[in-house]
Design an enzyme around this catalytic site. Sequence first.
Site, PDB file in Angstrom:
ATOM      1  N   ASP A 152      67.158  -9.602  39.975  1.00  0.00           N
ATOM      2  CA  ASP A 152      68.204  -9.253  40.948  1.00  0.00           C
ATOM      3  C   ASP A 152      68.371  -7.738  40.971  1.00  0.00           C
ATOM      4  OD1 ASP A 152      70.133  -9.640  42.854  1.00  0.00           O
ATOM      5  OD2 ASP A 152      71.715 -10.192  41.434  1.00  0.00           O
ATOM      6  N   TYR A 154      70.052  -4.155  42.884  1.00  0.00           N
ATOM      7  CA  TYR A 154      71.419  -3.628  43.044  1.00  0.00           C
ATOM      8  C   TYR A 154      71.325  -2.562  44.126  1.00  0.00           C
ATOM      9  CZ  TYR A 154      75.970  -2.032  41.059  1.00  0.00           C
ATOM     10  OH  TYR A 154      77.289  -1.696  40.831  1.00  0.00           O
ATOM     11  N   HIS A 159      77.909  -1.372  48.030  1.00  0.00           N
ATOM     12  CA  HIS A 159      78.301  -2.235  46.910  1.00  0.00           C
ATOM     13  C   HIS A 159      78.331  -1.426  45.612  1.00  0.00           C
ATOM     14  CE1 HIS A 159      78.690  -5.640  44.255  1.00  0.00           C
ATOM     15  NE2 HIS A 159      77.554  -5.334  43.649  1.00  0.00           N
ATOM     16  N   ARG A 168      84.749   3.789  37.502  1.00  0.00           N
ATOM     17  CA  ARG A 168      84.675   5.178  37.030  1.00  0.00           C
ATOM     18  C   ARG A 168      85.342   6.176  37.959  1.00  0.00           C
ATOM     19  NH1 ARG A 168      79.741   2.820  36.209  1.00  0.00           N
ATOM     20  NH2 ARG A 168      79.070   3.470  38.272  1.00  0.00           N
ATOM     21  N   GLU A 225      78.308 -13.636  45.484  1.00  0.00           N
ATOM     22  CA  GLU A 225      77.676 -12.396  45.933  1.00  0.00           C
ATOM     23  C   GLU A 225      76.740 -12.733  47.084  1.00  0.00           C
ATOM     24  OE1 GLU A 225      75.892 -10.394  42.531  1.00  0.00           O
ATOM     25  OE2 GLU A 225      77.814  -9.424  42.072  1.00  0.00           O
ATOM     26  N   GLU A 227      73.758 -12.279  49.157  1.00  0.00           N
ATOM     27  CA  GLU A 227      72.482 -11.607  48.936  1.00  0.00           C
ATOM     28  C   GLU A 227      71.377 -12.284  49.755  1.00  0.00           C
ATOM     29  OE1 GLU A 227      71.404 -10.653  44.938  1.00  0.00           O
ATOM     30  OE2 GLU A 227      73.483 -10.691  44.209  1.00  0.00           O
ATOM     31  N   ASP A 259      74.631 -15.247  44.471  1.00  0.00           N
ATOM     32  CA  ASP A 259      74.585 -14.975  43.029  1.00  0.00           C
ATOM     33  C   ASP A 259      75.997 -15.162  42.476  1.00  0.00           C
ATOM     34  OD1 ASP A 259      74.044 -14.030  40.493  1.00  0.00           O
ATOM     35  OD2 ASP A 259      74.031 -11.926  41.091  1.00  0.00           O
ATOM     36  N   ARG A 263      83.474 -12.806  36.899  1.00  0.00           N
ATOM     37  CA  ARG A 263      83.774 -11.389  36.663  1.00  0.00           C
ATOM     38  C   ARG A 263      84.438 -11.136  35.325  1.00  0.00           C
ATOM     39  NH1 ARG A 263      80.176  -9.407  40.050  1.00  0.00           N
ATOM     40  NH2 ARG A 263      80.615  -9.881  42.221  1.00  0.00           N
ATOM     41  N   GLN A 266      81.780 -11.243  32.763  1.00  0.00           N
ATOM     42  CA  GLN A 266      80.925 -10.073  32.964  1.00  0.00           C
ATOM     43  C   GLN A 266      81.559  -8.808  32.370  1.00  0.00           C
ATOM     44  OE1 GLN A 266      79.972  -9.501  37.116  1.00  0.00           O
ATOM     45  NE2 GLN A 266      78.591  -7.791  36.747  1.00  0.00           N
ATOM     46  N   TYR A 270      79.056  -7.189  29.423  1.00  0.00           N
ATOM     47  CA  TYR A 270      77.903  -6.550  30.070  1.00  0.00           C
ATOM     48  C   TYR A 270      77.418  -5.278  29.398  1.00  0.00           C
ATOM     49  CZ  TYR A 270      80.235  -2.664  32.526  1.00  0.00           C
ATOM     50  OH  TYR A 270      80.894  -1.512  32.840  1.00  0.00           O
ATOM     51  N   LYS A 279      76.266 -14.519  34.932  1.00  0.00           N
ATOM     52  CA  LYS A 279      75.434 -14.708  36.123  1.00  0.00           C
ATOM     53  C   LYS A 279      74.512 -15.919  36.015  1.00  0.00           C
ATOM     54  CE  LYS A 279      76.142 -10.580  38.232  1.00  0.00           C
ATOM     55  NZ  LYS A 279      76.469 -10.408  39.656  1.00  0.00           N
ATOM     56  N   THR A 283      72.723 -19.941  40.432  1.00  0.00           N
ATOM     57  CA  THR A 283      72.385 -19.061  41.548  1.00  0.00           C
ATOM     58  C   THR A 283      71.845 -19.949  42.663  1.00  0.00           C
ATOM     59  OG1 THR A 283      71.726 -17.360  39.943  1.00  0.00           O
ATOM     60  CG2 THR A 283      71.048 -17.025  42.233  1.00  0.00           C
ATOM     61  N   THR A 376      74.137  -7.663  45.915  1.00  0.00           N
ATOM     62  CA  THR A 376      75.191  -7.866  46.908  1.00  0.00           C
ATOM     63  C   THR A 376      75.031  -6.880  48.063  1.00  0.00           C
ATOM     64  OG1 THR A 376      76.646  -8.454  45.098  1.00  0.00           O
ATOM     65  CG2 THR A 376      77.693  -7.984  47.219  1.00  0.00           C
ATOM     66  N   GLU A 390      84.940  -6.881  45.696  1.00  0.00           N
ATOM     67  CA  GLU A 390      85.178  -5.769  46.617  1.00  0.00           C
ATOM     68  C   GLU A 390      86.207  -6.122  47.688  1.00  0.00           C
ATOM     69  OE1 GLU A 390      81.326  -3.653  47.872  1.00  0.00           O
ATOM     70  OE2 GLU A 390      80.676  -5.515  46.939  1.00  0.00           O
TER      71      GLU A 390
HETATM   72 MN    MN Z   1      73.768 -10.084  42.225  1.00  0.00          MN
END
Ligand code: MN
Length: 441
Positions: A152, A154, A159, A168, A225, A227, A259, A263, A266, A270, A279, A283, A376, A390
């Site tokens: 997968d 990114y 996204h 951040r 997600e 995708e 996907d 959260r 995660q 992660y 994840k 899927t 995503t 999001e």
């Molecule tokens: Mn994904």
Amino acid sequence: MPLLSFINVPPNSDFPIQNLPFGVFKPREGNARVGVAIGELILDLSVLEARGFFFDVLAAPVPSRSRNNLPPETAAASTKTAPATTLFASDSLNAFMALGRPAWKKTRDILGSLLSAETSTLRDNAELRAHAFHKQSEVTMQLPARIGDYTDFYSSYHHAHNVGTMLRGPENALMPNWKWLPVAYHGRASSIVISGTEVKRPHGQTKPPDAATPVFGPSKSLDFELETAFFIGPGNPLGQSVSIDQAEDHIFGIVLMNDWSARDIQTWEYQPLGPFLAKNFCTSISPWVVTLEALEPFRKNLSAQDPAPLSYLKRANDFTFDIQLEAHLQTARMREPQTITRTNFQNLYWSIVQQLAHHTVNGCNLQPGDLLASGTISGPTEESRGCMLELTWRGQNPLKLPDAQTRKWLEDGDTLWITGWCQGEGYRVGFGEVSGRIVGA
Ligand code: MN
């Protein structure tokens, strides 16, 4: 490709003769086999193959290093006289995917001719017609391939930027590597399921922000997600990379993908190695693989990239496709579904050939039936964000639904499905849908 089929195709159908996506289906009686969708029907390629319609396909030029690494002459010669294996009386498309683009094009030409309103020999053969067509409503779709490996990416700028902003702040939203290489993680192939499979809410370890120690239980922030993902055709041997100029010939076609993501799991697990149990519990993919041949009229230039990528990621006329994508939500209480996002495949910053070239640049071997997903796909506006994380900005702005319902995350009984299509003049090349209903753990 002919413009009209003798099969009646409703004007809003995803599957006119311009599309002809491949899938694996199981009729009420008999084994799973390969078919193509046409309108509300499926043309059974195993029946046509048994009657010799695809004899020439196996004799098509075979790209080097495909077909289980047999030398091309051996592969073609051994199958031309006495095919050792079937392409389409099979519960996967792997053997067909391995043949490569000349064989795919030849098959598409044969199918176009058989289904055309002008030239069809199938139309006038009632006996063959009776055996060769199934109603989509009367079969069970299966995964189109045995997926050996799944990755997968990114690759959507918006996204990555949105998620980075949450974690951040906007100044450091993108990690320093993001515009230099298509970031990805290796996913898990065994838990990829076909559209319609129920999605069981996963249990796991989470650490609420105000708790001193982690807790165990069902995920409280289950997400989707939006995708797409593409299937690998001919693979590459270990140690030999695929150049970006050759990459397109290794791509069979594209499906929709969800996907599913937990959260809260995660967030806690992660760092530093990336997604794991958040994840790999499920899927979902759509059953019909839309080929690059069918997508060709919707090809667009990839937007300019700044900074310019390193040379192994650069090709003349790099491309994307104009594929409209939507996600829809139906809760147990809603009378009608609500469309919760509208986005487009063109929102991907990195192209599929860049993804493939990058994946193999170190000599990593891809194999027929491997699945490479986009990540995503979010657009620049709030309405085009491709996941709940999001859309609700980590739950701060819950989605407002009819009957005063709201959603921060998906709840048990919710059904989420993704649709996608390319809009032509008077027809659409569609992907069908990938759907899943959440059930409690
Ligand atoms: Mn994904």
